[in-house]
Design a protein around this motif. Structure first.
Motif, PDB file in Angstrom:
ATOM      1  N   TYR A   1       9.340   0.529   9.099  1.00 51.03           N
ATOM      2  CA  TYR A   1       8.151   0.349   8.261  1.00 51.03           C
ATOM      3  C   TYR A   1       7.479  -1.007   8.440  1.00 51.03           C
ATOM      4  O   TYR A   1       6.256  -1.088   8.514  1.00 51.03           O
ATOM      5  N   LYS A   2       8.255  -2.082   8.517  1.00 51.09           N
ATOM      6  CA  LYS A   2       7.655  -3.409   8.657  1.00 51.09           C
ATOM      7  C   LYS A   2       6.886  -3.544   9.965  1.00 51.09           C
ATOM      8  O   LYS A   2       5.891  -4.254  10.039  1.00 51.09           O
ATOM      9  N   GLU A   3       7.353  -2.866  11.001  1.00 53.07           N
ATOM     10  CA  GLU A   3       6.708  -2.957  12.322  1.00 53.07           C
ATOM     11  C   GLU A   3       5.421  -2.131  12.411  1.00 53.07           C
ATOM     12  O   GLU A   3       4.552  -2.444  13.212  1.00 53.07           O
ATOM     13  N   ILE A   4       5.334  -1.064  11.632  1.00 55.36           N
ATOM     14  CA  ILE A   4       4.166  -0.184  11.749  1.00 55.36           C
ATOM     15  C   ILE A   4       3.236  -0.275  10.541  1.00 55.36           C
ATOM     16  O   ILE A   4       2.367   0.571  10.353  1.00 55.36           O
ATOM     17  N   MET A   5       3.417  -1.338   9.761  1.00 58.11           N
ATOM     18  CA  MET A   5       2.564  -1.544   8.596  1.00 58.11           C
ATOM     19  C   MET A   5       1.124  -1.817   9.031  1.00 58.11           C
ATOM     20  O   MET A   5       0.879  -2.550   9.991  1.00 58.11           O
ATOM     21  N   ILE A   6       0.188  -1.200   8.345  1.00 57.10           N
ATOM     22  CA  ILE A   6      -1.235  -1.410   8.613  1.00 57.10           C
ATOM     23  C   ILE A   6      -1.570  -2.874   8.282  1.00 57.10           C
ATOM     24  O   ILE A   6      -1.112  -3.393   7.263  1.00 57.10           O
ATOM     25  N   PRO A   7      -2.353  -3.547   9.130  1.00 55.92           N
ATOM     26  CA  PRO A   7      -2.716  -4.946   8.847  1.00 55.92           C
ATOM     27  C   PRO A   7      -3.356  -5.107   7.466  1.00 55.92           C
ATOM     28  O   PRO A   7      -4.200  -4.317   7.065  1.00 55.92           O
ATOM     29  N   GLY A   8      -2.898  -6.129   6.738  1.00 59.10           N
ATOM     30  CA  GLY A   8      -3.436  -6.441   5.419  1.00 59.10           C
ATOM     31  C   GLY A   8      -2.652  -5.834   4.265  1.00 59.10           C
ATOM     32  O   GLY A   8      -2.854  -6.226   3.112  1.00 59.10           O
ATOM     33  N   VAL A   9      -1.762  -4.896   4.545  1.00 59.33           N
ATOM     34  CA  VAL A   9      -1.019  -4.222   3.480  1.00 59.33           C
ATOM     35  C   VAL A   9      -0.085  -5.198   2.764  1.00 59.33           C
ATOM     36  O   VAL A   9      -0.027  -5.215   1.535  1.00 59.33           O
TER      37      VAL A   9
ATOM     38  N   GLU B   1      -0.302  -8.384   2.377  1.00 59.06           N
ATOM     39  CA  GLU B   1      -1.093  -9.277   1.535  1.00 59.06           C
ATOM     40  C   GLU B   1      -1.600  -8.554   0.278  1.00 59.06           C
ATOM     41  O   GLU B   1      -1.589  -9.115  -0.817  1.00 59.06           O
ATOM     42  N   LEU B   2      -2.031  -7.315   0.437  1.00 56.67           N
ATOM     43  CA  LEU B   2      -2.494  -6.527  -0.708  1.00 56.67           C
ATOM     44  C   LEU B   2      -1.378  -6.310  -1.714  1.00 56.67           C
ATOM     45  O   LEU B   2      -1.565  -6.478  -2.919  1.00 56.67           O
ATOM     46  N   LEU B   3      -0.199  -5.944  -1.235  1.00 50.51           N
ATOM     47  CA  LEU B   3       0.926  -5.705  -2.134  1.00 50.51           C
ATOM     48  C   LEU B   3       1.337  -6.986  -2.857  1.00 50.51           C
ATOM     49  O   LEU B   3       1.659  -6.959  -4.051  1.00 50.51           O
TER      50      LEU B   3
ATOM     51  N   MET C   1       1.168   7.030   1.875  1.00 51.36           N
ATOM     52  CA  MET C   1       1.799   6.138   2.853  1.00 51.36           C
ATOM     53  C   MET C   1       1.084   6.151   4.207  1.00 51.36           C
ATOM     54  O   MET C   1       0.623   5.125   4.683  1.00 51.36           O
ATOM     55  N   ASP C   2       1.035   7.327   4.853  1.00 47.93           N
ATOM     56  CA  ASP C   2       0.565   7.365   6.228  1.00 47.93           C
ATOM     57  C   ASP C   2      -0.931   7.154   6.330  1.00 47.93           C
ATOM     58  O   ASP C   2      -1.716   7.806   5.653  1.00 47.93           O
ATOM     59  N   GLY C   3      -1.287   6.236   7.194  1.00 47.28           N
ATOM     60  CA  GLY C   3      -2.687   5.942   7.435  1.00 47.28           C
ATOM     61  C   GLY C   3      -3.270   4.972   6.429  1.00 47.28           C
ATOM     62  O   GLY C   3      -4.373   4.477   6.608  1.00 47.28           O
ATOM     63  N   VAL C   4      -2.518   4.707   5.362  1.00 42.80           N
ATOM     64  CA  VAL C   4      -2.969   3.764   4.344  1.00 42.80           C
ATOM     65  C   VAL C   4      -2.069   2.531   4.364  1.00 42.80           C
ATOM     66  O   VAL C   4      -2.543   1.408   4.465  1.00 42.80           O
ATOM     67  N   LEU C   5      -0.764   2.764   4.276  1.00 40.39           N
ATOM     68  CA  LEU C   5       0.191   1.650   4.295  1.00 40.39           C
ATOM     69  C   LEU C   5       0.854   1.473   5.659  1.00 40.39           C
ATOM     70  O   LEU C   5       1.086   0.351   6.090  1.00 40.39           O
TER      71      LEU C   5
ATOM     72  N   PHE D   1      -0.687  -9.467  -3.574  1.00 37.36           N
ATOM     73  CA  PHE D   1      -1.765  -9.697  -4.541  1.00 37.36           C
ATOM     74  C   PHE D   1      -1.547  -8.857  -5.798  1.00 37.36           C
ATOM     75  O   PHE D   1      -1.646  -9.356  -6.918  1.00 37.36           O
ATOM     76  N   LEU D   2      -1.243  -7.577  -5.604  1.00 37.88           N
ATOM     77  CA  LEU D   2      -1.010  -6.691  -6.750  1.00 37.88           C
ATOM     78  C   LEU D   2       0.189  -7.156  -7.562  1.00 37.88           C
ATOM     79  O   LEU D   2       0.171  -7.131  -8.800  1.00 37.88           O
ATOM     80  N   LYS D   3       1.231  -7.607  -6.873  1.00 40.22           N
ATOM     81  CA  LYS D   3       2.414  -8.115  -7.569  1.00 40.22           C
ATOM     82  C   LYS D   3       2.054  -9.352  -8.387  1.00 40.22           C
ATOM     83  O   LYS D   3       2.460  -9.472  -9.557  1.00 40.22           O
ATOM     84  N   GLU D   4       1.285 -10.270  -7.811  1.00 39.50           N
ATOM     85  CA  GLU D   4       0.869 -11.471  -8.525  1.00 39.50           C
ATOM     86  C   GLU D   4       0.063 -11.129  -9.790  1.00 39.50           C
ATOM     87  O   GLU D   4       0.155 -11.834 -10.797  1.00 39.50           O
ATOM     88  N   LYS D   5      -0.686 -10.064  -9.727  1.00 41.87           N
ATOM     89  CA  LYS D   5      -1.511  -9.628 -10.868  1.00 41.87           C
ATOM     90  C   LYS D   5      -0.706  -8.782 -11.860  1.00 41.87           C
ATOM     91  O   LYS D   5      -1.246  -8.346 -12.879  1.00 41.87           O
ATOM     92  N   GLY D   6       0.554  -8.517 -11.535  1.00 45.84           N
ATOM     93  CA  GLY D   6       1.391  -7.721 -12.423  1.00 45.84           C
ATOM     94  C   GLY D   6       1.076  -6.243 -12.401  1.00 45.84           C
ATOM     95  O   GLY D   6       1.408  -5.507 -13.319  1.00 45.84           O
ATOM     96  N   ILE D   7       0.470  -5.801 -11.330  1.00 42.90           N
ATOM     97  CA  ILE D   7       0.080  -4.394 -11.210  1.00 42.90           C
ATOM     98  C   ILE D   7       1.188  -3.641 -10.467  1.00 42.90           C
ATOM     99  O   ILE D   7       1.487  -3.946  -9.323  1.00 42.90           O
ATOM    100  N   GLY D   8       1.780  -2.684 -11.144  1.00 43.45           N
ATOM    101  CA  GLY D   8       2.784  -1.837 -10.519  1.00 43.45           C
ATOM    102  C   GLY D   8       4.190  -2.394 -10.565  1.00 43.45           C
ATOM    103  O   GLY D   8       5.094  -1.786 -10.034  1.00 43.45           O
ATOM    104  N   TYR D   9       4.388  -3.546 -11.198  1.00 41.12           N
ATOM    105  CA  TYR D   9       5.735  -4.121 -11.263  1.00 41.12           C
ATOM    106  C   TYR D   9       6.177  -4.312 -12.679  1.00 41.12           C
ATOM    107  O   TYR D   9       5.489  -4.487 -13.594  1.00 41.12           O
TER     108      TYR D   9
END
Length: 106
Positions: free
Chosen positions: A84-92, A94-96, A10-14, A98-106
């Motif tokens: 969490y929404k306020e301190i989210m790393i930029p681009g996270v 969109e990445l999540l 989580m920290d520093g990544v998301l 994208f992963l959801k659209e690809k069916g990864i992790g859901y």
């Protein structure tokens, strides 16, 4: 090879929770009499909670017990949960998505 899931730290990544914790710690420590600068709080990053409380006690000039410091810290962050929404790393987000659209992790 099919990717089925992606694991994240989580920290520093998301989210940038360490900055959030340092800023909050600075606020409550000032209320207990800390007269230093916010940058002094950042020396605690990466330490165990036991070591963190000892460092806080030292920064406070040993004017409060470790139990008191732990109590104040825990109470402060219960009353000020991580936005969490306020301190989210930029681009996270969109990445999540994208992963959801690809069916990864859901």
């Amino acid at each position: 090879m099919t990717i089925r899931a992606v694991l994240f730290d989580m920290d520093g990544v998301l989210v940038d929770s360490e900055t959030y914790y340092c800023e909050g710690t600075f606020r409550w420590m000032k209320e207990l009499g800390f007269q230093g600068e916010e940058k002094e709080i950042y020396c605690m990053l990466g330490t165990t909670m036991e070591v963190t409380y000892q460092m806080m006690q030292k920064l406070l000039g040993y004017t409060h017990s470790l139990d008191k410091i732990q109590e104040v810290n825990e109470t402060y962050f219960k009353e000020h949960p991580i936005p969490y929404k306020e301190i989210m790393i930029p681009g996270v987000k969109e990445l999540l998505l994208f992963l959801k659209e690809k069916g990864i992790g859901y």
